[in-house]
Write an enzyme that holds these catalytic residues in place. Sequence first.
Site, mmCIF file in Angstrom:
data_model
loop_
_atom_site.group_PDB
_atom_site.id
_atom_site.type_symbol
_atom_site.label_atom_id
_atom_site.label_comp_id
_atom_site.label_asym_id
_atom_site.label_seq_id
_atom_site.Cartn_x
_atom_site.Cartn_y
_atom_site.Cartn_z
ATOM 1 N N ALA A 42 39.049 63.784 148.886
ATOM 2 C CA ALA A 42 37.996 62.853 149.286
ATOM 3 C C ALA A 42 36.676 63.251 148.615
ATOM 4 O O ALA A 42 35.920 62.391 148.145
ATOM 5 C CB ALA A 42 37.850 62.843 150.802
ATOM 6 N N ASP A 44 36.319 64.929 145.745
ATOM 7 C CA ASP A 44 36.401 64.611 144.315
ATOM 8 C C ASP A 44 36.216 63.111 144.079
ATOM 9 O O ASP A 44 35.529 62.697 143.155
ATOM 10 C CB ASP A 44 37.765 65.051 143.740
ATOM 11 C CG ASP A 44 37.845 66.571 143.610
ATOM 12 O OD1 ASP A 44 36.786 67.222 143.689
ATOM 13 O OD2 ASP A 44 38.970 67.089 143.437
ATOM 14 N N SER A 87 31.065 76.627 136.510
ATOM 15 C CA SER A 87 32.249 75.962 137.067
ATOM 16 C C SER A 87 33.232 75.689 135.936
ATOM 17 O O SER A 87 32.999 76.097 134.800
ATOM 18 C CB SER A 87 31.873 74.617 137.667
ATOM 19 O OG SER A 87 31.034 74.780 138.755
ATOM 20 N N LYS A 120 44.721 79.169 138.817
ATOM 21 C CA LYS A 120 43.358 79.051 139.343
ATOM 22 C C LYS A 120 43.410 79.476 140.806
ATOM 23 O O LYS A 120 43.960 78.775 141.654
ATOM 24 C CB LYS A 120 42.851 77.616 139.219
ATOM 25 C CG LYS A 120 41.411 77.457 139.652
ATOM 26 C CD LYS A 120 40.885 76.088 139.247
ATOM 27 C CE LYS A 120 39.391 75.957 139.475
ATOM 28 N NZ LYS A 120 39.010 76.013 140.887
ATOM 29 N N ARG A 141 28.923 83.928 143.548
ATOM 30 C CA ARG A 141 28.511 83.042 142.466
ATOM 31 C C ARG A 141 27.172 82.363 142.772
ATOM 32 O O ARG A 141 26.360 82.160 141.885
ATOM 33 C CB ARG A 141 29.590 81.980 142.235
ATOM 34 C CG ARG A 141 29.213 81.048 141.134
ATOM 35 C CD ARG A 141 30.364 80.198 140.678
ATOM 36 N NE ARG A 141 30.675 79.136 141.611
ATOM 37 C CZ ARG A 141 31.287 78.016 141.280
ATOM 38 N NH1 ARG A 141 31.666 77.832 140.033
ATOM 39 N NH2 ARG A 141 31.553 77.095 142.180
ATOM 40 N N CYS A 419 54.063 74.823 183.862
ATOM 41 C CA CYS A 419 54.890 75.120 182.699
ATOM 42 C C CYS A 419 55.683 73.882 182.271
ATOM 43 O O CYS A 419 56.378 73.286 183.101
ATOM 44 C CB CYS A 419 55.847 76.263 183.024
ATOM 45 S SG CYS A 419 57.094 76.484 181.740
HETATM 46 S S1 IVH Z 1 37.474 81.318 134.460
HETATM 47 C C1 IVH Z 1 33.063 80.166 132.886
HETATM 48 N N1 IVH Z 1 39.757 81.762 135.533
HETATM 49 O O1 IVH Z 1 37.361 78.601 139.445
HETATM 50 C C2 IVH Z 1 33.970 79.906 134.034
HETATM 51 N N2 IVH Z 1 38.060 80.850 136.912
HETATM 52 O O2 IVH Z 1 35.965 76.019 139.158
HETATM 53 C C3 IVH Z 1 35.112 80.785 133.885
HETATM 54 N N3 IVH Z 1 38.746 80.501 139.228
HETATM 55 O O3 IVH Z 1 34.086 79.806 139.534
HETATM 56 C C4 IVH Z 1 35.985 80.754 135.050
HETATM 57 N N4 IVH Z 1 40.784 81.279 138.999
HETATM 58 O O4 IVH Z 1 35.851 81.019 140.902
HETATM 59 C C5 IVH Z 1 38.522 81.306 135.747
HETATM 60 N N5 IVH Z 1 41.857 82.251 136.332
HETATM 61 C C6 IVH Z 1 40.626 81.808 136.548
HETATM 62 C C7 IVH Z 1 40.188 81.350 137.809
HETATM 63 C C8 IVH Z 1 38.887 80.864 137.938
HETATM 64 C C9 IVH Z 1 39.904 80.779 139.846
HETATM 65 C C10 IVH Z 1 37.581 79.909 139.883
HETATM 66 C C11 IVH Z 1 36.310 80.636 139.654
HETATM 67 C C12 IVH Z 1 35.370 79.646 139.068
HETATM 68 C C13 IVH Z 1 35.979 78.362 139.529
HETATM 69 C C14 IVH Z 1 35.578 77.235 138.635
#
Ligand code: IVH
Length: 706
Positions: A42, A44, A87, A120, A141, A419
């Site tokens: 939602a 996004d 991000s 991710k 962050r 119960c």
């Molecule tokens: S690389 C310059 N690698 O995703 C940005 N990020 O949506 C490089 N995240 O803030 C990020 N797994 O918290 C990277 N394998 C991964 C990741 C990852 C999770 C998160 C991270 C970032 C967010 C961006």
Amino acid sequence: MTDAPPSTLLADQTAYAEAVQLALDAAAAYYGDGTSTLDDDAYDRLVRGIEAYEDEHPEEVLPTSPTGKVAGGAVVGDVPHAVPMLSLDNVFGAGQLADWAASLERRLGRPVAAWSVEPKLDGLAISARYRHGRLVRLVTRGDGAAGEDVSHAIGTVVGLPSRLAEPVTVELRGEVLMTASQFEEACAKRRAHDGTTFANPRSAAAGTLRAQDRPYVCELTFFGYGALPYPDDVSETAEWLRGLPHSEVMAWVAGQGVQTTAATSVAGIVAETLEGVRERVEEIAAVRPELPFGIDGIVIKCDLAGDQAQAGFSSRAPRWAVAYKLPATEKITKLVGVEWNTGRTGVIAPRAVLEPVELDGSVVTYATLHNASDIARRGLMLGDSVTVYKAGDVIPRVEAPVVHLRTGDERPIEIPKVCPTCGDAIDASQERWRCVRGRACRTIASIGYAAGRDQLDIEGLAENRILQLLNAGLIADFADLFFLTREQVLGLERMGETSTDNLLAAIERAKAQPLSRVFCALGVRGTGRSMSRRIARHFGSMDAIRAADAGAIEAVEGIGPKKSPAVVAELAELAPLIDKLVAAGVTMTEPGWTPPAAPVVTVVTGVDGGDGGEAPATSGDASGLPLAGMSVVVTGSMSGALESLTRNQMNELIERAGGRSSSGVSAKTSLLVAGEKAGSKRAKAESLGVRIVGPEEFAGLVGPFL
Ligand code: IVH
């Protein structure tokens, strides 16, 4: 473009302004305490709608708009980042991934030679600053330019050592999260402390990372995904790291003693072609439901430092990386009912009945609600839209009602006064409610369970018959069944000679069930069918099980130090029942079992391969058996020699033959037995390269054990 995702349509300026405010509130909650007022889909959709409106009406763009901002512009911190923490742009589906890669290659003017493909991780980004090999600062962050100092968490994060292997000065970046077991433990600690639980692992990790003065400590996990020398560092190591491909940087990070995903089933790989990228994306997506930690996508990066440098950054995200989003693990659905059940031990727990919703590869219809005060505290009502979370190993759970979606038709949830199983009083003095009768409350259910097809398999003992026997005072537990006389049973209403004889014959046959089923019938908490089989195979006899202390019980695979004392205590509590079973002549050994130290007996079956052959011996030591060391999953309908076997009987067969039965296909699966109408498990096994056999071939493999 292919597979364009849906977006919220904003009709006018007012709708646009409202949407911006809604997105800001949602982002503030998400990045603040980790709760969510909108689910990811939602959110996004809303942001895409805002973007579309802004494209059409650039003069109306509000300064507070979340578009183009890290964390939706929701958070700020006071510790500046030497290099901004950005991000990632998202793609949805293979089509968008191909579009993204093509535009990147156009920008570079050459094909990308190597892609890094990694999970991710669904947690919080963290910057871990090391000076001369010592961890000196942890920073969130924040808004990307500056974050919050959370150095107080140093020492509570698994995988983030306070010292590196070498005395290097470097900033590591990665994700802090809670694994499923850390999450369960954190929820239990919090429940014991104030009766509340965390909404999901992500918000539990967010809250825990910020918490400074909690009276209890919850463990977190770190996975690194990058290493950055400080911009002003001109040392040799720094220069060397700057020129390394990303994959080699990560190998170096792991060599420093920091956890990366390298040891998991979703380890990062390097792919040379987009086809290779897609394959890895499929593989990671396929194992996602079994992972012990949450992932919300797959990150695809240019592996070579030169490609990264040339591609550069936009204000929000690198151009050399993209996140391939996976379906959300959190969605909004309707709470249509609440069921109250009394467990085998007398605990009364509510569970949410939901409008079915697909989450992380499965359709969720039920979710845990912890107790009555939890319902009250969250102000849940029937008919509410609720956020539901399910990912990986975590049991589906209702997070919160989405109050702004209420229509006025919601109704209060009825809290039982007695119960729900036996109608006796509820002991509500603790967070977990119990029936005052405790275990006895569940007598009917527990006798029914013991007599069930996968336990003692006593045909003809339906619930109404059990109730009749209980009311007539003929039985008080399932062991009493074995002492029933023909006269007693005949004396019951609606009991003729034939049904009496059939029932008594079924009870008599049950005496010959193997120990694994007898043990399972006891209903010891945390020991279902497959665990009961493991226990029976490990110890061989009820005497040996009863003689075991917690340490000895822990030798059984899957029983940890938390469960073992409970098993010992419950067995002590069940002693009178077990004694009665022994006196009745019920089998108390696992047929063919030999002590683990003894050599495994190899048995040659009769020439006809039929019924005449003795089953080979099973023992605590499975080596030498045809399925030794294998994890086996069964799917679809069985045929041939296996046609009449229930799933439980198939699992018993697998374990007799030395294997481990499992219900889900994962990278750890060694063999899939796929019958007709095998569906998604077969597809998944294929994608993972798991060996697949049909029922006939499998019957051939385990023939002597049939
Ligand atoms: S690389 C310059 N690698 O995703 C940005 N990020 O949506 C490089 N995240 O803030 C990020 N797994 O918290 C990277 N394998 C991964 C990741 C990852 C999770 C998160 C991270 C970032 C967010 C961006």
